[in-house]
Design a protein around this motif. Sequence first.
Motif, PDB file in Angstrom:
ATOM      1  N   LEU A 137       0.807  -1.217   0.000  1.00  0.00           N
ATOM      2  CA  LEU A 137       0.000   0.000   0.000  1.00  0.00           C
ATOM      3  C   LEU A 137       0.842   1.270   0.000  1.00  0.00           C
ATOM      4  O   LEU A 137       0.307   2.376  -0.079  1.00  0.00           O
ATOM      5  N   GLY A 138       2.163   1.104   0.129  1.00  0.00           N
ATOM      6  CA  GLY A 138       3.032   2.277   0.132  1.00  0.00           C
ATOM      7  C   GLY A 138       3.042   3.013   1.457  1.00  0.00           C
ATOM      8  O   GLY A 138       3.423   4.184   1.516  1.00  0.00           O
ATOM      9  N   TRP A 139       2.642   2.340   2.527  1.00  0.00           N
ATOM     10  CA  TRP A 139       2.654   2.946   3.856  1.00  0.00           C
ATOM     11  C   TRP A 139       4.024   2.743   4.494  1.00  0.00           C
ATOM     12  O   TRP A 139       4.778   1.837   4.103  1.00  0.00           O
ATOM     13  N   PRO A 140       4.349   3.526   5.531  1.00  0.00           N
ATOM     14  CA  PRO A 140       5.557   3.224   6.308  1.00  0.00           C
ATOM     15  C   PRO A 140       5.446   1.815   6.903  1.00  0.00           C
ATOM     16  O   PRO A 140       4.408   1.471   7.481  1.00  0.00           O
ATOM     17  N   PHE A 141       6.488   1.006   6.711  1.00  0.00           N
ATOM     18  CA  PHE A 141       6.392  -0.395   7.149  1.00  0.00           C
ATOM     19  C   PHE A 141       6.157  -0.514   8.655  1.00  0.00           C
ATOM     20  O   PHE A 141       5.627  -1.499   9.148  1.00  0.00           O
ATOM     21  N   ALA A 142       6.573   0.535   9.400  1.00  0.00           N
ATOM     22  CA  ALA A 142       6.420   0.482  10.852  1.00  0.00           C
ATOM     23  C   ALA A 142       4.958   0.397  11.269  1.00  0.00           C
ATOM     24  O   ALA A 142       4.624  -0.211  12.293  1.00  0.00           O
ATOM     25  N   VAL A 143       4.055   0.993  10.460  1.00  0.00           N
ATOM     26  CA  VAL A 143       2.628   1.003  10.809  1.00  0.00           C
ATOM     27  C   VAL A 143       2.081  -0.427  10.820  1.00  0.00           C
ATOM     28  O   VAL A 143       1.516  -0.892  11.822  1.00  0.00           O
ATOM     29  N   GLY A 144       2.276  -1.128   9.703  1.00  0.00           N
ATOM     30  CA  GLY A 144       1.773  -2.501   9.625  1.00  0.00           C
ATOM     31  C   GLY A 144       2.466  -3.424  10.600  1.00  0.00           C
ATOM     32  O   GLY A 144       1.833  -4.300  11.211  1.00  0.00           O
ATOM     33  N   THR A 151      10.214  -2.380  19.321  1.00  0.00           N
ATOM     34  CA  THR A 151      11.628  -2.686  19.100  1.00  0.00           C
ATOM     35  C   THR A 151      11.819  -3.574  17.871  1.00  0.00           C
ATOM     36  O   THR A 151      12.795  -3.423  17.131  1.00  0.00           O
ATOM     37  N   VAL A 152      10.899  -4.492  17.670  1.00  0.00           N
ATOM     38  CA  VAL A 152      10.958  -5.322  16.465  1.00  0.00           C
ATOM     39  C   VAL A 152      10.872  -4.442  15.224  1.00  0.00           C
ATOM     40  O   VAL A 152      11.600  -4.644  14.239  1.00  0.00           O
ATOM     41  N   VAL A 153      10.009  -3.427  15.273  1.00  0.00           N
ATOM     42  CA  VAL A 153       9.882  -2.500  14.147  1.00  0.00           C
ATOM     43  C   VAL A 153      11.216  -1.800  13.884  1.00  0.00           C
ATOM     44  O   VAL A 153      11.637  -1.628  12.734  1.00  0.00           O
ATOM     45  N   VAL A 154      11.898  -1.402  14.964  1.00  0.00           N
ATOM     46  CA  VAL A 154      13.183  -0.712  14.825  1.00  0.00           C
ATOM     47  C   VAL A 154      14.225  -1.630  14.174  1.00  0.00           C
ATOM     48  O   VAL A 154      14.954  -1.231  13.257  1.00  0.00           O
ATOM     49  N   ALA A 155      14.294  -2.875  14.641  1.00  0.00           N
ATOM     50  CA  ALA A 155      15.346  -3.789  14.196  1.00  0.00           C
ATOM     51  C   ALA A 155      15.088  -4.385  12.818  1.00  0.00           C
ATOM     52  O   ALA A 155      16.014  -4.838  12.153  1.00  0.00           O
ATOM     53  N   LEU A 156      13.827  -4.378  12.386  1.00  0.00           N
ATOM     54  CA  LEU A 156      13.491  -4.966  11.087  1.00  0.00           C
ATOM     55  C   LEU A 156      14.313  -4.362   9.964  1.00  0.00           C
ATOM     56  O   LEU A 156      14.792  -5.051   9.064  1.00  0.00           O
ATOM     57  N   GLN A 157      14.479  -3.041   9.996  1.00  0.00           N
ATOM     58  CA  GLN A 157      15.158  -2.363   8.903  1.00  0.00           C
ATOM     59  C   GLN A 157      16.629  -2.752   8.830  1.00  0.00           C
ATOM     60  O   GLN A 157      17.237  -2.753   7.772  1.00  0.00           O
ATOM     61  N   ALA A 158      17.194  -3.094   9.997  1.00  0.00           N
ATOM     62  CA  ALA A 158      18.623  -3.410  10.043  1.00  0.00           C
ATOM     63  C   ALA A 158      18.921  -4.838   9.609  1.00  0.00           C
ATOM     64  O   ALA A 158      19.829  -5.073   8.812  1.00  0.00           O
TER      65      ALA A 158
END
Length: 284
Positions: A61-68, A187-194
């Motif tokens: 949907l093009g949303w920030p991945f952190a939302v989902g 925290t999972v949201v934070v680490a996902l990108q890394a």
Amino acid sequence: MIDWILGPLQFEFMTRAMLVTLVAAATCAILSCWLVQIGWSLMGDAVSHAVLPGVAISYILGWPFAVGAFVFGAGAVALIGGVRATTKIKADAAIGVVFTALFALGLVIISKTPSQTDLGHILFGNVLGVSDLDIWQVVVIGVIACTVLLLKRRDLTLFAFDRGHANAIGINTRWLSVLLLGLLALTVVVALQAVGIILVVAMLITPGVTAYLLTKKFDRMLLLSVIVTVVAALVGLYASYYLDASTGGAVVLAQSLAFGLAYLFGPRGGVVVNWVRRRREVFA
């Protein structure tokens, strides 16, 4: 040596990757101490995998991945709690059923939209390609999570070591459980990108168990967890740059190496340390 250190910093993608990885590593390291002490390592594994459908939907949907990711992370925690509260199923079984179901849902969603979603970036992270929005998300969420954890440090520590005593002196342990699980989802949201979904669990568990092998005092454990994890993250980033290897994989491998050293030489029962002590006792 200086050229070796400064070389990667000449590239903007490496400085961005370093910022995101260090924030994620420090946030995971702090939370990891409580997860390990309480015995919630499996919960960290569950939430990290259960956010996959949320991340996939956000990408589509093009949303920030952190939302989902946060919605499905919090939803997974609520589902696990609901299953445990309404049945006689034990915690590990409830966790296993919920997180595998949500992870499978994420795989199905991705398989139906292969042209719009890069499975590799979701599963293994894409820290070298983070956007300005991604960086802001990671930094803001990481700062919020760390601030709350440190402000509630005393209550959370008592909750981790002696829940009965915490209840007796009027601390709302149910609220602390909800707070800690909510911070776990963040925290999972934070680490996902890394490091991506597959390796997030390593970031959530390895720092805590490594520090546990180094000291008996919890405050010192928090400090050592952050120091060891940040150093391991830097080692992993530089190794991935010079070896042209997976960044997330190199960071987690460096953390695992730190754990291996603590396991062998840690003052709290390191294998080699214990062997030397026994030999000294025999020949004393």
